[in-house]
Design a protein around this motif. Structure first.
Motif, PDB file in Angstrom:
ATOM      1  N   ASP A  56       0.830  -1.274   0.007  1.00 14.49           N
ATOM      2  CA  ASP A  56       0.081  -0.165   0.081  1.00 14.49           C
ATOM      3  C   ASP A  56       0.897   1.199  -0.032  1.00 14.49           C
ATOM      4  N   GLY A 104     -12.082  -3.709  -8.440  1.00 15.16           N
ATOM      5  CA  GLY A 104     -10.870  -2.560  -8.341  1.00 15.16           C
ATOM      6  C   GLY A 104     -10.100  -2.871  -7.075  1.00 15.16           C
ATOM      7  N   ASP A 105     -10.171  -3.881  -6.571  1.00 14.74           N
ATOM      8  CA  ASP A 105      -9.294  -4.031  -5.306  1.00 14.74           C
ATOM      9  C   ASP A 105      -8.363  -5.564  -5.725  1.00 14.74           C
ATOM     10  N   GLU A 131     -11.041  -8.652  -7.215  1.00 14.80           N
ATOM     11  CA  GLU A 131     -11.584  -7.839  -8.316  1.00 14.80           C
ATOM     12  C   GLU A 131     -12.979  -8.374  -8.972  1.00 14.80           C
ATOM     13  N   LEU A 155      -9.094  -1.004   0.388  1.00 14.85           N
ATOM     14  CA  LEU A 155      -8.789   0.417   0.007  1.00 14.85           C
ATOM     15  C   LEU A 155      -9.999   1.279   0.099  1.00 14.85           C
ATOM     16  N   THR A 156      -9.900   2.589   0.452  1.00 11.26           N
ATOM     17  CA  THR A 156     -10.905   3.205   0.939  1.00 11.26           C
ATOM     18  C   THR A 156     -11.929   3.548  -0.378  1.00 11.26           C
ATOM     19  N   SER A 157     -11.330   3.404  -1.436  1.00 12.26           N
ATOM     20  CA  SER A 157     -12.082   3.859  -2.782  1.00 12.26           C
ATOM     21  C   SER A 157     -12.984   2.650  -3.287  1.00 12.26           C
ATOM     22  N   THR A 158     -12.689   1.493  -2.737  1.00  9.92           N
ATOM     23  CA  THR A 158     -13.315   0.123  -3.072  1.00  9.92           C
ATOM     24  C   THR A 158     -14.167  -0.167  -1.930  1.00  9.92           C
ATOM     25  N   LEU A 160     -16.839   1.341  -1.341  1.00 13.90           N
ATOM     26  CA  LEU A 160     -17.968   1.928  -1.842  1.00 13.90           C
ATOM     27  C   LEU A 160     -18.736   0.860  -2.750  1.00 13.90           C
ATOM     28  N   GLU A 161     -17.926  -0.314  -3.106  1.00  9.00           N
ATOM     29  CA  GLU A 161     -18.408  -1.718  -3.909  1.00  9.00           C
ATOM     30  C   GLU A 161     -19.209  -2.608  -2.747  1.00  9.00           C
ATOM     31  N   LYS A 164     -22.537  -0.692  -2.590  1.00  6.85           N
ATOM     32  CA  LYS A 164     -23.183  -1.016  -4.023  1.00  6.85           C
ATOM     33  C   LYS A 164     -23.773  -2.574  -3.796  1.00  6.85           C
ATOM     34  N   TRP A 191     -19.216   1.326   9.491  1.00  7.88           N
ATOM     35  CA  TRP A 191     -19.217   1.024   8.147  1.00  7.88           C
ATOM     36  C   TRP A 191     -20.476  -0.071   7.869  1.00  7.88           C
TER      37      TRP A 191
END
Length: 221
Positions: A56, A104-105, A131, A155-158, A160-161, A164, A191
């Motif tokens: 990371d 994405g991960d 992924e 990852l913080t960005s993933t 959201l999946e 989803k 979360w």
């Protein structure tokens, strides 16, 4: 050799991606009657976490991460073989869990430890790898008649999946058909509650505990 020294050496073996050293430590631990599952989680698992953190931070390249992951898989498989051989009877099936690292991960190592630990505890585990898009996760969960869907996001960005997936389950009317669990470094109990997941686990041991509790609740209904 005391327990902490063993854990330290096990961590080092994973960080150095030294398979020979790692397998040698397992043999040594078995001869001295150490708890092999504890060695996997607290020793080799700590090395696995260190590898993930280095990746990371950009200290470790993807090929190095993959190589370390292969060593970790060999270690996990060896310990599970030994644990299976030691057990007089196979554990009663506790339920079916589908695991996936979200789209994405690429982080797949920690989830592999969770999968192995859940299998040792008596769960049937379908591991989809990394992924994986949410529609594929749902499709496979239906195909295998899973009780629990566990998703990992490192990852913080993933993260959201994971949200989803909960939305998709609601939209398709499948929310009540599957229990969901989330995990991964940036995830928290808050979360999990916010997105509507059924459970959260910080590590492999907690994943087993939470999964057993969720299955117990499901079986009461």
């Amino acid at each position: 050799m005391d327990k902490q020294e063993l854990f330290s050496r096990a961590k080092e073996a994973i960080v150095d991606a030294d398979e020979s050293k790692a397998l040698g430590l397992i043999a040594e631990a078995k001869n001295e009657n150490f708890d092999l599952l504890e060695l996997l989680l607290s020793g080799f698992g700590a090395g696995n976490q260190e590898i993930g953190e280095r990746f990371d931070k950009g200290i470790l390249s993807l090929p190095e991460l993959i190589y370390a992951a292969e060593v970790m898989k060999s270690v996990t498989n060896r310990i599970l073989e030994l644990l299976k051989a030691e057990g007089e009877n196979p554990p009663t099936k506790k339920g079916t869990i589908l695991l996936a690292t979200v789209a994405g991960d690429v982080h797949d190592i920690g989830k592999g430890i969770v999968a192995s630990t859940l299998r040792t505890a008596g769960f049937d585990v379908i591991d989809l790898g990394c992924e994986v898009p949410v529609d594929v996760i749902l499709e496979e969960a239906k195909k295998h008649n899973a009780d629990i869907i566990g998703t990992s996001a490192l990852l913080t960005s993933t993260m959201l999946e994971q949200k989803k997936l909960e939305k998709l389950l609601t939209e398709t009317g499948d929310k009540d058909s599957f229990i969901t669990m989330v995990g991964g470094a940036p995830c928290t109990p808050r979360w999990a509650k916010k997105i509507g997941a059924g459970g959260y686990s910080e590590d492999a041991l907690e994943a087993v505990k939470v999964a057993l509790e969720l299955m117990e609740e499901k079986n009461k209904k």
